[in-house]
Design a protein around this motif. Sequence first.
Motif, PDB file in Angstrom:
ATOM      1  N   TYR A 178       5.692   5.624   1.312  1.00 38.76           N
ATOM      2  CA  TYR A 178       5.274   6.927   1.837  1.00 38.76           C
ATOM      3  C   TYR A 178       5.023   7.888   0.681  1.00 38.76           C
ATOM      4  CZ  TYR A 178       5.711  11.481   4.189  1.00 38.76           C
ATOM      5  OH  TYR A 178       5.501  12.762   4.649  1.00 38.76           O
ATOM      6  N   GLU A 179       3.761   8.289   0.517  1.00 38.42           N
ATOM      7  CA  GLU A 179       3.393   9.290  -0.485  1.00 38.42           C
ATOM      8  C   GLU A 179       2.948  10.537   0.258  1.00 38.42           C
ATOM      9  OE1 GLU A 179       3.344  11.492  -2.825  1.00 38.42           O
ATOM     10  OE2 GLU A 179       3.234   9.808  -4.242  1.00 38.42           O
ATOM     11  N   ASP A 180       3.838  11.530   0.334  1.00 38.36           N
ATOM     12  CA  ASP A 180       3.541  12.704   1.157  1.00 38.36           C
ATOM     13  C   ASP A 180       2.750  13.769   0.417  1.00 38.36           C
ATOM     14  OD1 ASP A 180       5.475  13.686  -0.519  1.00 38.36           O
ATOM     15  OD2 ASP A 180       6.634  14.691   1.049  1.00 38.36           O
ATOM     16  N   ASN A 181       2.298  13.460  -0.788  1.00 37.01           N
ATOM     17  CA  ASN A 181       1.470  14.391  -1.544  1.00 37.01           C
ATOM     18  C   ASN A 181       0.441  13.577  -2.320  1.00 37.01           C
ATOM     19  OD1 ASN A 181       0.288  16.279  -3.197  1.00 37.01           O
ATOM     20  ND2 ASN A 181       2.205  17.125  -3.987  1.00 37.01           N
ATOM     21  N   LYS A 239      -6.336  -0.388 -10.039  1.00 39.51           N
ATOM     22  CA  LYS A 239      -5.687  -0.632 -11.329  1.00 39.51           C
ATOM     23  C   LYS A 239      -4.346  -1.328 -11.154  1.00 39.51           C
ATOM     24  CE  LYS A 239      -4.195   1.819 -15.517  1.00 39.51           C
ATOM     25  NZ  LYS A 239      -4.138   3.152 -16.189  1.00 39.51           N
ATOM     26  N   TYR A 240      -3.634  -0.995 -10.078  1.00 37.54           N
ATOM     27  CA  TYR A 240      -2.302  -1.560  -9.857  1.00 37.54           C
ATOM     28  C   TYR A 240      -2.277  -2.546  -8.684  1.00 37.54           C
ATOM     29  CZ  TYR A 240      -0.971   1.939 -13.214  1.00 37.54           C
ATOM     30  OH  TYR A 240      -0.879   2.690 -14.373  1.00 37.54           O
ATOM     31  N   ARG A 241      -3.455  -3.044  -8.317  1.00 38.05           N
ATOM     32  CA  ARG A 241      -3.598  -4.075  -7.290  1.00 38.05           C
ATOM     33  C   ARG A 241      -3.035  -3.637  -5.939  1.00 38.05           C
ATOM     34  NH1 ARG A 241      -2.011  -9.492  -7.675  1.00 38.05           N
ATOM     35  NH2 ARG A 241      -4.011  -9.982  -6.709  1.00 38.05           N
ATOM     36  N   ILE A 242      -3.124  -2.353  -5.656  1.00 39.85           N
ATOM     37  CA  ILE A 242      -2.742  -1.833  -4.346  1.00 39.85           C
ATOM     38  C   ILE A 242      -3.941  -2.018  -3.423  1.00 39.85           C
ATOM     39  CG2 ILE A 242      -1.930   0.166  -3.067  1.00 39.85           C
ATOM     40  CD1 ILE A 242       0.020  -0.943  -5.215  1.00 39.85           C
ATOM     41  N   ASN A 243      -3.759  -2.758  -2.340  1.00 44.64           N
ATOM     42  CA  ASN A 243      -4.910  -3.140  -1.521  1.00 44.64           C
ATOM     43  C   ASN A 243      -4.882  -2.592  -0.097  1.00 44.64           C
ATOM     44  OD1 ASN A 243      -2.758  -4.759  -0.806  1.00 44.64           O
ATOM     45  ND2 ASN A 243      -3.865  -6.702  -0.946  1.00 44.64           N
ATOM     46  N   LYS A 244      -4.076  -1.539   0.112  1.00 44.65           N
ATOM     47  CA  LYS A 244      -4.038  -0.955   1.453  1.00 44.65           C
ATOM     48  C   LYS A 244      -3.624   0.511   1.385  1.00 44.65           C
ATOM     49  CE  LYS A 244      -1.952  -0.213   5.702  1.00 44.65           C
ATOM     50  NZ  LYS A 244      -0.717   0.434   6.190  1.00 44.65           N
ATOM     51  N   VAL A 245      -4.195   1.331   2.266  1.00 47.14           N
ATOM     52  CA  VAL A 245      -3.819   2.732   2.385  1.00 47.14           C
ATOM     53  C   VAL A 245      -3.883   3.121   3.856  1.00 47.14           C
ATOM     54  CG1 VAL A 245      -6.190   3.572   2.039  1.00 47.14           C
ATOM     55  CG2 VAL A 245      -4.254   5.085   1.531  1.00 47.14           C
ATOM     56  N   ARG A 246      -2.993   4.018   4.258  1.00 48.61           N
ATOM     57  CA  ARG A 246      -3.070   4.557   5.619  1.00 48.61           C
ATOM     58  C   ARG A 246      -3.448   6.020   5.552  1.00 48.61           C
ATOM     59  NH1 ARG A 246       1.054   6.044  10.512  1.00 48.61           N
ATOM     60  NH2 ARG A 246       2.246   7.011   8.837  1.00 48.61           N
ATOM     61  N   ILE A 247      -4.374   6.434   6.442  1.00 48.68           N
ATOM     62  CA  ILE A 247      -4.763   7.835   6.571  1.00 48.68           C
ATOM     63  C   ILE A 247      -4.658   8.248   8.031  1.00 48.68           C
ATOM     64  CG2 ILE A 247      -6.300   7.760   4.572  1.00 48.68           C
ATOM     65  CD1 ILE A 247      -8.665   7.620   6.561  1.00 48.68           C
ATOM     66  N   TRP A 248      -4.578   9.557   8.246  1.00 45.16           N
ATOM     67  CA  TRP A 248      -4.537  10.099   9.602  1.00 45.16           C
ATOM     68  C   TRP A 248      -5.882  10.708   9.970  1.00 45.16           C
ATOM     69  CZ3 TRP A 248       0.591  13.287  10.531  1.00 45.16           C
ATOM     70  CH2 TRP A 248       1.677  12.407  10.499  1.00 45.16           C
ATOM     71  N   GLY A 302       0.788  -1.223   0.000  1.00 47.32           N
ATOM     72  CA  GLY A 302       0.000   0.000   0.000  1.00 47.32           C
ATOM     73  C   GLY A 302       0.816   1.266   0.000  1.00 47.32           C
ATOM     74  N   PHE A 303       0.098   2.345   0.249  1.00 52.57           N
ATOM     75  CA  PHE A 303       0.695   3.670   0.334  1.00 52.57           C
ATOM     76  C   PHE A 303       0.251   4.345   1.623  1.00 52.57           C
ATOM     77  CE2 PHE A 303       0.998   2.976  -4.217  1.00 52.57           C
ATOM     78  CZ  PHE A 303       2.225   3.547  -4.535  1.00 52.57           C
ATOM     79  N   ASP A 304       1.163   5.094   2.189  1.00 49.00           N
ATOM     80  CA  ASP A 304       0.845   5.964   3.311  1.00 49.00           C
ATOM     81  C   ASP A 304       0.447   7.311   2.717  1.00 49.00           C
ATOM     82  OD1 ASP A 304       0.730   6.958   5.968  1.00 49.00           O
ATOM     83  OD2 ASP A 304       2.717   7.837   5.706  1.00 49.00           O
ATOM     84  N   SER A 305      -0.856   7.534   2.602  1.00 45.99           N
ATOM     85  CA  SER A 305      -1.395   8.763   1.997  1.00 45.99           C
ATOM     86  C   SER A 305      -2.237   9.465   3.049  1.00 45.99           C
ATOM     87  CB  SER A 305      -2.224   8.429   0.754  1.00 45.99           C
ATOM     88  OG  SER A 305      -1.449   7.749  -0.207  1.00 45.99           O
ATOM     89  N   GLN A 306      -1.565  10.095   3.986  1.00 47.77           N
ATOM     90  CA  GLN A 306      -2.173  10.533   5.236  1.00 47.77           C
ATOM     91  C   GLN A 306      -3.364  11.462   5.041  1.00 47.77           C
ATOM     92  OE1 GLN A 306       1.380  12.182   6.903  1.00 47.77           O
ATOM     93  NE2 GLN A 306       2.398  10.186   7.010  1.00 47.77           N
ATOM     94  N   GLU A 307      -3.298  12.342   4.052  1.00 43.35           N
ATOM     95  CA  GLU A 307      -4.338  13.360   3.884  1.00 43.35           C
ATOM     96  C   GLU A 307      -5.366  12.997   2.825  1.00 43.35           C
ATOM     97  OE1 GLU A 307      -1.194  14.504   0.827  1.00 43.35           O
ATOM     98  OE2 GLU A 307      -1.338  13.454   2.740  1.00 43.35           O
ATOM     99  N   LEU A 308      -5.341  11.769   2.328  1.00 46.22           N
ATOM    100  CA  LEU A 308      -6.205  11.404   1.207  1.00 46.22           C
ATOM    101  C   LEU A 308      -7.686  11.629   1.513  1.00 46.22           C
ATOM    102  CD1 LEU A 308      -6.413  10.306  -1.636  1.00 46.22           C
ATOM    103  CD2 LEU A 308      -6.256   7.978  -0.718  1.00 46.22           C
TER     104      LEU A 308
END
Length: 542
Positions: free
Chosen positions: A386-389, A111-120, A88-94
């Motif tokens: 970590y995707e900070d944007n 689309k890219y089989r990403i199956n997890k995200v983290r948000i704050w 996954g991606f850490d996309s805190q502000e998504l």
Amino acid sequence: MGDIEMKKKLIFGHGFVLTLFIAVCTSFMDLKEINGCGLSDKKSNDESLPLDSIQPDGRDKFNSNTAKGIGRQGRWFTYDGQPTYLVGFDSQELACDPTIDYVAALDQFVKYRINKVRIWTYCWFGTTSFKALTPWVREQTGLFNLDQWNPEFWERTKDFLISARDRKITVEITVFAPYPGWAAWWRDDGVPDTDLFKIAWNKKNNVNGVFSSNARGLFQSEFFNLNHPEVSHSGRRLRDYQQDLVDKVISEFGAFENVYIEVCNEFGTYDLDVDTWHPWQLEWARRINETASNMVAVHAGWDKEGPFRPKHYWDSKFVDIMNFRLRGSPQEVSDALHYSQLKGKILSVNETPGFPENKEDFHNDLDRHTRFAWAIFMAGGHVGFYEDNSSRIGSQGWVNGAQRLKALREIAEKVSFWKLSPVNKKGVEYDRLIKKGPTGAGHQLLANPGSEYVAYFWGSQSANAVRIRLPAGAYSYKWYDVRDASLIKDGKVVRSTPGVVKIASPAITAWNPDSGLALIVKASKGKETAIWKQSHAQIASQ
């Protein structure tokens, strides 16, 4: 022959036999200790058992085949009762950035089989930069009201969770993300208002009259004091407000089966004495565990703290997932997680670091982040870039990273990864089964001895064959480029007795030493095994 000469020959003969016997036994014991399979292809009742079933804290309600949503089996996640490898991606502000089309972003995940995200829950860094929605109302004066929730934040986040659930994307929600030992975060130092994060917990930024800076102009370690005495205008203490936030997260988001909850991001920063203050994190883990069905994550440690700092959470029945912040080579990652690998907890790095010292993210150094992601998998864990944007989701740089994570997931799914372990029950690393490979010492191994193996190689390239110790049997092998999960070489090998097998390596032009190379070895089944057994029996009878 004289008596003395006869005695010499007998002593020499017995000594030789004894030496040979000891050597053989030692070799047999070493083989059994390392590969857990003794001297035959039959599995023992001890070392050969995979560690996926170890679950000392008893949270097995998530293991049912009828379970819905995210769960776990030992150190691995499940979804709808089936093992799933999360990338996954850490996309805190998504969720909290009102300018982002999160539906379009989640479609990119699919689309890219990403199956997890983290948000704050509280994206304090966006308060002044992009008008982030916050849990509490912010009045026209710009001050927060800790006694009043902001319905716009909670409704938008629930809509986000629904969209993620519809796509079977797991969401990790972080309740607290405080840095009270960082002056730039707490900011009670006379800096102009335009530069402030305007932290809601600081009484300068709320209407509640709490909380005050200490003599250093900070709020460390006060933020983690469950008995902090300061009282707001409405008669409430810090613990009350923290519990309010925990309970609100549970009441609003706890019913989502695709959600698990992290207590605190990067607990222990800025020289916090974790040995003293870890009860704060355990208290909120306890409350979530006892009042919600969601799994609970804690931040368990950093590489600089050493492998024993996570000890506070190893045996806690309130903790399902231990998050880490690590940096370094795959071997250094393995060393940092080594003593946590037998505790039956999920291990995770939910936010990859920058290299070096937070300067380069995956957009700028993709191969190094790919190597790091594989390091986490080979240590028995899960990873998120970590995707900070979050506005970059769908950009070419983001797609490049997503493709690497997709490749990792697809290679992991080619084996029964939930039955694999980096160590045996005694904590001995299976890496020792590999004696040589195409990158010299740069290798890691996950194994279910006698059944399946995943090896990862990185570093300087060579044409050296892999030398791996296997039980007797027939095996197939496949080499994969970790950049795109493409198959670059395959073949078969046979061992009539337990021992070292040579597996030919692919051409050095077929893979990148910076990102690495993966090898899967599987015991053959069915017709191939029957043919091998027949030929082996014929050889034995001759």
